[in-house]
Scaffold this active site. Structure first.
Site, short mmCIF file in Angstrom:
data_model
loop_
_atom_site.label_atom_id
_atom_site.label_comp_id
_atom_site.label_asym_id
_atom_site.label_seq_id
_atom_site.Cartn_x
_atom_site.Cartn_y
_atom_site.Cartn_z
CB ALA A 142 -0.97 -0.15 1.11
CG ASN A 169 2.14 -8.82 7.45
OD1 ASN A 169 3.02 -9.48 7.91
ND2 ASN A 169 1.08 -8.22 8.04
NE ARG A 408 -8.15 -16.63 3.35
CZ ARG A 408 -7.37 -15.96 3.30
NH1 ARG A 408 -7.01 -14.75 3.90
NH2 ARG A 408 -6.33 -16.17 1.93
CG HIS A 517 -6.30 -9.31 6.90
ND1 HIS A 517 -5.39 -8.96 5.86
CD2 HIS A 517 -7.41 -8.38 7.08
CE1 HIS A 517 -5.83 -7.72 5.50
NE2 HIS A 517 -6.90 -7.57 6.02
CD GLU A 546 -3.32 -6.42 7.94
OE1 GLU A 546 -2.29 -7.01 7.25
OE2 GLU A 546 -3.69 -7.26 8.79
P1 ADP Z 1 -0.04 -3.47 3.56
O1 ADP Z 1 -0.02 -4.69 3.10
O2 ADP Z 1 -1.36 -2.65 4.02
O3 ADP Z 1 0.99 -2.71 2.81
P2 ADP Z 1 2.46 -4.23 5.01
O4 ADP Z 1 2.21 -5.07 6.34
O5 ADP Z 1 2.67 -4.99 3.98
O6 ADP Z 1 0.80 -3.58 5.03
O7 ADP Z 1 3.26 -3.23 5.13
C1 ADP Z 1 3.52 -2.21 6.35
C2 ADP Z 1 4.67 -1.58 6.68
O8 ADP Z 1 4.69 -0.50 7.58
C3 ADP Z 1 5.63 -2.69 7.23
O9 ADP Z 1 6.57 -3.03 6.24
C4 ADP Z 1 5.83 -2.02 8.35
O10 ADP Z 1 7.21 -2.55 8.98
C5 ADP Z 1 5.69 -0.81 8.18
N1 ADP Z 1 5.55 -0.08 9.51
C6 ADP Z 1 4.53 -0.12 10.68
N2 ADP Z 1 4.68 0.72 11.41
C7 ADP Z 1 5.57 1.61 11.11
C8 ADP Z 1 5.92 2.96 11.70
N3 ADP Z 1 5.63 3.31 13.08
N4 ADP Z 1 7.01 3.35 11.06
C9 ADP Z 1 7.39 3.02 9.72
N5 ADP Z 1 7.05 1.92 9.31
C10 ADP Z 1 6.23 1.28 10.06
#
Ligand code: ADP
Length: 580
Positions: A142, A169, A408, A517, A546
């Site tokens: 995202a 994720n 699921r 999820h 997410e």
């Molecule tokens: P989506 O599928 O919604 O894109 P992901 O889990 O693939 O979500 O990606 C979310 C990313 O945001 C992860 O790589 C996570 O490490 C990062 N993240 C979460 N919290 C923070 C934060 N406080 N600062 C910077 N990055 C963050």
């Protein structure tokens, strides 16, 4: 105007501790120094004398300019503290002032309510400030999709990611992407429509989703595929039905798991000049006079950096399935002993940050589990089988217990009722024709057997002996399933039927329930703008992926999450860049 803090301090503590772990010991230091405050008017509250005491705090030019207290009689309305404490707080420009003698309880309540009001508006000193048009928090699908779209629209973009690598994720997921796609589906004899994808998503989520978001999602999913292809990503020629997808419209990338998405998007982001800051954790979203103007991050060396973003902030921090306290707070049945398929950074702090500055949350209690966790790790890899049509589940008694083409949540609830909450997923050579055939996690059948996460045998009876189930019961199960394939009527009502399980080698892989999820999160509109508790847009804040709620309702269909991250990531990127 803003916020009401309801999240317990415990969560923040967990997140702070987790941040220490993830950004490297010693790198993170709690904010210190004398804070200033962000301009605006803020509400806060705290219990007092068995009643509720609320305050409205006004900050002007970075200073606490006014504190107005509203309290019920039982909360101590007649106390001297009500008269004296606001002036003391304004004079000290701090909450830590002495309690008023004889009115200690009311004094403490006022201080707690002011702290509550200013929780999102307190700015501790930073080591430096940088400026950009757009800042994106989170480097999963995202966030990267948003960064790419914003940069394509001409915005100067910074993306911060707390982990030492991109992907979140998104890179670990099976990578299935649901979209109606006549060019692939018609040659496979599959009938489909946007309306069908809408109905299945909305009804599969128990009609709990926001219909406008579902519509935007299903309509945007096909274009998401062609957009990714235009950036150089390659998808397999055929669609399939990923677990819990309900229909064959899942697209698999040519590159394994989620790597195709992340490689394509990060390559494009970099070539468009997006500045990617790894090991950089967003700590606070800054909202001034109602508008989100930037964020504060902590970098790998522990420096606090303010990033001012002229056009806005995109929140794309993912979900909270790895935060055991937070997930149990919203769904008490998701106990801490359960594993997760998620990466360890899925802690939900983006949701906490957004809530602090007034964002509304939706559907937080909807947390999805999967029946396919590795018993050791909770992770999804290590299992045999691919197409829902071609595998079954058996319990320790060698018996099926649910349709494998179900939602699921239905499958997981059925698994939870089996002995030891344990099952085997079973398939044959129709799924894994050669020892070199790979599952969705890029693992060959041969490797899985070698690692011990799967068992293989040349007959059902031999497999039964290897996995310790009654051979006669297992044989009866297989015979019954195969009869259902012939007749088209399955004993458990499975609607998506493929090949019989009759071709050696036969495989089985042990599986348990796992947390997968979090469907809830920040409320957004169809332009991916964050919405506050009054239903108004929060200017300058966008969210996608997410971290948001309202798209999947009470149950997310398999293959819809990846599509969601691309569809709404793109929308967020375009929306934020459009704001000059
Ligand atoms: P989506 O599928 O919604 O894109 P992901 O889990 O693939 O979500 O990606 C979310 C990313 O945001 C992860 O790589 C996570 O490490 C990062 N993240 C979460 N919290 C923070 C934060 N406080 N600062 C910077 N990055 C963050």
């Amino acid at each position: 105007m803003s916020k009401r803090l309801t999240r317990p301090i415990a969560i923040m503590a967990v997140i702070a501790i987790a941040s220490l772990v993830f950004i490297g010991a010693g790198a993170y230091s709690a904010p210190s120094g004398k804070p200033s405050y962000l301009n605006g008017t803020y509400e806060g509250s705290a219990p007092s004398h068995g009643g509720e005491l609320s305050v409205v705090v006004t900050v002007k030019k970075g200073k606490i300019a006014d504190v107005v207290i509203r309290a019920t009689d039982s909360a101590g309305i007649s106390d001297a503290a009500i008269v004296k404490l606001p002036a003391a707080i304004i004079k000290a420009q701090a909450i830590e002032v002495d309690a008023i003698a004889g009115a200690t309880e009311t004094s403490e309540a006022i201080k707690a309510a002011v702290a509550d009001a200013l929780a999102g508006a307190t700015l501790y000193p930073v080591d430096k400030t940088i400026k950009t048009d757009v800042v994106v928090i989170g480097g999963g699908n995202a966030g990267l999709a948003a960064a790419v779209e914003a940069s394509l629209a001409g915005a100067k973009v910074i993306l911060v990611e707390k982990m030492p690598f991109l992907g979140g994720n998104s890179i670990r997921a099976g990578g299935a992407y649901n979209a109606v796609d006549p060019a692939r589906q018609i040659p496979q004899g599959i009938e489909d429509s946007i309306e069908k994808h809408y109905q299945q998503t909305f009804e599969g989520g128990d009609k709990k989703a926001d219909p406008a978001l579902v519509k935007t999602f299903v309509e945007g999913a096909p274009e998401g595929i062609t957009w990714l292809e235009s950036l150089g990503m390659k998808f397999q020629p055929n669609v399939f039905t990923v677990l819990g997808a309900l229909w064959p419209r899942s697209h698999a990338a040519v590159e394994p798991v989620g790597t195709g998405f992340i490689n394509t998007l990060s390559r494009t982001a970099e070539s468009n000049g997006v500045r990617i800051m790894l090991e950089t954790t967003a700590d606070q979203i800054l909202r001034e006079d109602g508008r989100v103007t930037g964020i504060v991050v902590v970098d790998a060396s522990g420096k606090r950096i303010r990033i001012n973003a002229k056009r806005g902030v995109v929140l794309a921090t993912g979900g909270f399935a790895a935060n055991k306290e937070m997930r149990q707070e919203y769904d008490p049945l998701i106990t801490p002993n359960l594993g997760t398929t998620n990466h360890p950074g899925a802690l939900g702090e983006g949701i906490v940050m957004a809530k602090k500055i007034g964002a509304a949350l939706v559907g937080m209690e909807y947390i999805q589990m999967l029946p396919l966790g590795n018993p050791e790790t909770g992770a999804l890899n290590g299992w045999v089988g691919f197409n829902v049509e071609d595998f079954i589940y058996i319990n320790k008694g060698g018996k099926r217990f649910v349709s494998e083409a179900e939602r699921r949540d239905v499958m997981t609830q059925a698994l939870i009722k089996q002995k030891d909450q344990f099952m085997f997923i079973v398939c044959d050579a129709h799924s894994m024709p050669t020892p070199q055939t790979k599952n969705s996690f890029n693992e060959t059948a041969e490797e899985l057997v070698k690692k011990g996460t799967a068992f293989s045998a040349d007959s059902i009876e031999e497999l039964a002996a290897k996995i310790g189930v009654d051979p006669a019961a297992f044989r009866a199960t297989i015979d019954d399933y195969n009869r259902g394939i012939d007749s088209g009527v399955d004993s458990f009502g499975k609607k998506l039927l493929g090949s019989k399980i009759d071709k050696a080698p036969f495989y089985a892989s042990p599986r348990v329930p796992t947390v997968h999820h979090t469907m809830g999160g920040v409320r957004i509109d169809t332009l991916a703008r964050a919405i506050d508790e009054a239903g108004d847009v929060i200017p300058g804040l966008y969210a996608a992926g997410e971290v948001t709620g309202g798209i999947h309702g009470g149950n997310r269909l398999g293959g819809n999450a990846i599509a969601d991250t691309i569809v709404f990531g793109r929308i967020a990127g375009k929306s934020v860049a459009a704001k000059k």
